[in-house]
Scaffold this motif. Structure first.
Motif, PDB file in Angstrom:
ATOM      1  N   VAL A  23      23.521  71.779  55.886  1.00 23.11           N
ATOM      2  CA  VAL A  23      24.856  72.381  55.926  1.00 23.11           C
ATOM      3  C   VAL A  23      24.888  73.431  57.035  1.00 23.11           C
ATOM      4  CG1 VAL A  23      26.589  73.702  54.664  1.00 23.11           C
ATOM      5  CG2 VAL A  23      25.165  72.029  53.452  1.00 23.11           C
ATOM      6  N   TRP A  24      25.931  73.385  57.878  1.00 26.91           N
ATOM      7  CA  TRP A  24      26.058  74.358  58.962  1.00 26.91           C
ATOM      8  C   TRP A  24      26.263  75.751  58.387  1.00 26.91           C
ATOM      9  CZ3 TRP A  24      25.097  74.197  64.034  1.00 26.91           C
ATOM     10  CH2 TRP A  24      25.523  75.279  64.817  1.00 26.91           C
ATOM     11  N   HIS A  25      25.462  76.711  58.859  1.00 28.33           N
ATOM     12  CA  HIS A  25      25.544  78.090  58.378  1.00 28.33           C
ATOM     13  C   HIS A  25      26.399  78.921  59.332  1.00 28.33           C
ATOM     14  CE1 HIS A  25      24.301  81.760  56.324  1.00 28.33           C
ATOM     15  NE2 HIS A  25      24.082  82.302  57.517  1.00 28.33           N
ATOM     16  N   SER A  26      27.520  79.395  58.850  1.00 32.58           N
ATOM     17  CA  SER A  26      28.420  80.203  59.679  1.00 32.58           C
ATOM     18  C   SER A  26      27.861  81.611  59.846  1.00 32.58           C
ATOM     19  CB  SER A  26      29.808  80.273  59.032  1.00 32.58           C
ATOM     20  OG  SER A  26      30.382  78.978  58.953  1.00 32.58           O
ATOM     21  N   GLN A  27      28.024  82.172  61.039  1.00 36.22           N
ATOM     22  CA  GLN A  27      27.494  83.497  61.341  1.00 36.22           C
ATOM     23  C   GLN A  27      28.556  84.570  61.132  1.00 36.22           C
ATOM     24  OE1 GLN A  27      26.159  83.063  65.374  1.00 36.22           O
ATOM     25  NE2 GLN A  27      24.464  81.722  64.844  1.00 36.22           N
TER      26      GLN A  27
END
Length: 201
Positions: free
Chosen positions: A8-12
């Motif tokens: 899952v893409w981890h948002s910064q």
């Protein structure tokens, strides 16, 4: 189960806009392409030096340097050339996401690979810089003695001799090194970046 399903893409927390504001310029990928000996690394280095003087945050990814680490073990076969460019495209994307002005100096001979690199970047963040130097001029320079070896059959799949180079059809910048100095080439590139609103002079 496909392993990708568990990724899952981890948002910064720190946004791209915040990084851009902090650095004072827009992030961009300057993609230098051209034959071996065309002057890609020389011009890319000179442009980075000028950008550094202007207070820009930069990083230069050079073909030989990357092959000594990240892409160590890749050959110069067509298949490995594609993988070489795929990897560097993804790395460059990360640097641009960090807000940097990134330069890549690779032969990147195949049109499809350069097009793929462009597609993974945001609109306006990919600037193709075609270092257009005639083959005979590149051979006369031959800084690494590679053309001599290629002509002798010692280096297979050598771009311009035994492997094709797809000439860029509509690069953002067309630099003709046989007709202008390094300084003039740098001025042309810096001028484009200024006019495009990427940097402020």
């Amino acid at each position: 189960m496909n392993q990708d399903e568990n990724i899952v893409w981890h948002s910064q927390t720190v946004t791209r806009a915040q990084k851009q504001l902090h650095k004072g310029h827009k992030p961009v990928l300057l993609w230098y392409t051209g034959l071996s000996g065309s002057g890609k690394s020389t011009i890319a280095n000179a442009v980075e030096s000028k950008l550094f003087e202007l207070g820009c945050h930069t990083y230069l990814l050079d073909g030989d340097n990357v092959r000594m680490g990240l892409n160590k073990g890749l050959t110069f076969s067509d298949e490995d050339r594609v993988e070489n460019i795929r990897r560097i495209s993804e790395v460059a994307k990360l640097f641009v996401d960090a807000g940097l002005m990134v330069s890549t100096a690779f032969i990147s001979p195949f049109k499809a690979d350069r097009a793929q690199a462009r597609t993974i970047m945001a609109n306006g963040e990919f600037v193709e810089v075609f270092i257009d130097t005639p083959l005979e001029v590149c051979e006369s320079r031959d800084p690494k003695g590679l053309y001599k070896k290629a002509r002798a059959g010692e280096i297979p799949n050598f771009t311009g001799i035994s492997s094709a180079f797809d000439i860029p059809e509509s690069p953002e910048l067309h630099i003709k090194t046989a007709e202008q100095t390094i300084e003039q080439s740098v001025e042309q590139i810096i001028g484009y970046l200024s006019q495009a609103g990427i940097i402020k002079i």
